[in-house]
Design a protein around this motif. Structure first.
Motif, short mmCIF file in Angstrom:
data_model
loop_
_atom_site.label_atom_id
_atom_site.label_comp_id
_atom_site.label_asym_id
_atom_site.label_seq_id
_atom_site.Cartn_x
_atom_site.Cartn_y
_atom_site.Cartn_z
N SER A 42 1.05 -1.17 0.06
CA SER A 42 0.13 0.20 0.03
C SER A 42 1.06 1.26 0.04
N THR A 43 1.87 1.14 0.72
CA THR A 43 2.82 2.43 0.78
C THR A 43 3.41 2.65 -0.69
N ASN A 64 1.24 -1.49 -10.21
CA ASN A 64 0.36 -2.66 -10.45
C ASN A 64 0.79 -4.06 -9.94
N LEU A 65 1.83 -4.49 -9.50
CA LEU A 65 2.66 -5.66 -8.88
C LEU A 65 2.02 -5.66 -7.72
N SER A 66 2.15 -4.33 -7.04
CA SER A 66 1.89 -4.18 -5.68
C SER A 66 0.17 -4.60 -5.30
N PHE A 67 -0.31 -3.88 -6.23
CA PHE A 67 -1.82 -4.04 -6.16
C PHE A 67 -2.37 -5.34 -6.44
N THR A 109 -1.42 -13.10 -13.88
CA THR A 109 -1.31 -11.56 -14.29
C THR A 109 0.20 -11.43 -13.87
N GLU A 110 0.69 -11.66 -12.73
CA GLU A 110 1.83 -11.38 -12.13
C GLU A 110 2.96 -11.94 -13.07
N VAL A 279 5.20 -15.46 1.50
CA VAL A 279 6.49 -15.00 1.64
C VAL A 279 6.91 -13.96 0.41
N THR A 280 6.49 -14.37 -0.77
CA THR A 280 7.04 -13.72 -2.01
C THR A 280 6.29 -12.46 -2.17
N PRO A 281 4.96 -12.05 -2.02
CA PRO A 281 4.46 -10.82 -2.05
C PRO A 281 4.81 -10.04 -1.09
N MET A 282 5.39 -10.81 0.25
CA MET A 282 6.02 -9.76 1.32
C MET A 282 7.31 -9.18 1.14
N LEU A 283 7.90 -9.95 0.16
CA LEU A 283 9.42 -9.52 -0.04
C LEU A 283 9.30 -8.43 -1.02
N ASN A 284 8.53 -8.45 -2.01
CA ASN A 284 8.37 -7.78 -3.30
C ASN A 284 8.68 -6.29 -2.93
#
Length: 306
Positions: A42-43, A64-67, A109-110, A279-284
């Motif tokens: 979000s940040t 877009n990746l974060s969303f 999509t990712e 873990v992967t979405p957290m690391l991005n």
């Protein structure tokens, strides 16, 4: 056995129910990681929207990746957390299909979006003088729309083929989420068509983007090695190091899941899937923020404003 109506069907997500103490530990860890995912992504989205220095194609793709990481994790983590602390681990047919469809859309999509970001880095390094002409605002919107559209169509195809299947008997999914292959295997009919389409989807959305990413980085590496100064090579590598790290973590986990020897220990398999899903979405956002002076500057500006 007779087919059951959708409204009558419930699935049991077995998860880690054989290890209740592990579930409580995973609840704490996954809750903390989910909060980091929400806060970090979000940040990044807010920064890319508010700071004019981040109004570039790379950060547009990153937003877009974060969303999609927020949507992907939100499709299953809240339910998973509830099940970690609950004796009743059931989910209705409708909720299971929605969870499966959303997560499949975001995952597909990712894969495409990471390939788009690799092309962006290729143009930035291999053709820097024409970068703003080639990677125009219109092209950025078109490539992102293509990524989302392909992900949605892939998920829609797989979901339609899955929900037409008849289910009968006790529907126990040996997973912590409604994973599509585990879902279709519960059907009391032939699922050959589903397995073929899932396999084709994996080839198109996993290995084709990976091939394009590898080709992009071969050209990038070739260009960087021709740069005479060490400082120039270091600067060129730094512009794509974050993306390369994200791709390595993302595809490394996926390829490990698909290519490792078949294990009879289902708990280990589910743990690897959990690492990929949480873990992967957290690391991005952490990877893209680490040693990134532009993001650091935007963060300081936002904190000063607040």
């Amino acid at each position: 056995m007779d087919r059951m109506n959708w409204t009558e069907i419930e699935f049991i997500l077995q998860g880690f129910s054989e290890y209740p103490r592990v579930e409580k530990f995973l609840f704490v860890m996954c809750l903390m990681m989910y909060l980091v995912i929400l806060l970090g992504n979000s940040t990044l989205i807010i920064l890319t929207l508010l700071d004019s220095r981040l109004h570039t194609p790379m950060y547009f793709f990153l937003g877009n990746l974060s969303f999609l990481d927020i949507w992907y994790t939100s499709s299953f983590i809240p339910t998973m957390l509830i099940h970690f602390l609950s004796q009743k681990k059931t989910i209705s047919f409708t909720r299971c299909v929605v969870q499966m469809s959303v997560s499949y859309t975001m995952g597909s999509t990712e894969c495409v979006l990471l390939a788009v970001m690799a092309y962006d880095r290729y143009v930035a390094i291999c053709n820097p003088l024409r970068y703003t002409i080639i990677i125009s605002k219109a092209l950025c919107i078109q490539m992102v729309a293509l990524s989302w559209g392909m992900g949605f169509l892939n998920s829609l195809t797989e979901t339609i083929l899955a929900i037409r299947l008849p289910f009968c008997g006790k529907n126990v999914i040996n997973h912590f989420v409604c994973e599509i292959l585990a879902f279709v295997k519960l059907a009391c009919t032939d699922i050959s068509l589903n397995e073929i389409t899932i396999m084709l989807g994996n080839v198109i959305f996993l290995f084709s983007p990976l091939l394009l990413i590898c080709i992009s980085y071969i050209f990038i590496l070739s260009t960087v090695l021709r740069i005479n100064s060490a400082e120039g090579r270091k600067k060129a590598f730094s512009t794509c190091s974050a993306h390369l790290t994200v791709v390595t973590v993302f595809y490394g986990t996926i390829l490990f899941m698909y290519m490792k020897p078949k294990s009879k220990d289902s708990a280990f398999n589910k743990l690897i899937a959990l690492i990929y899903g949480v873990v992967t979405p957290m690391l991005n956002p952490i990877i893209y923020s680490l040693r990134n002076t532009e993001v650091h500057g935007a963060m300081r500006k936002l904190i000063t404003f607040l």
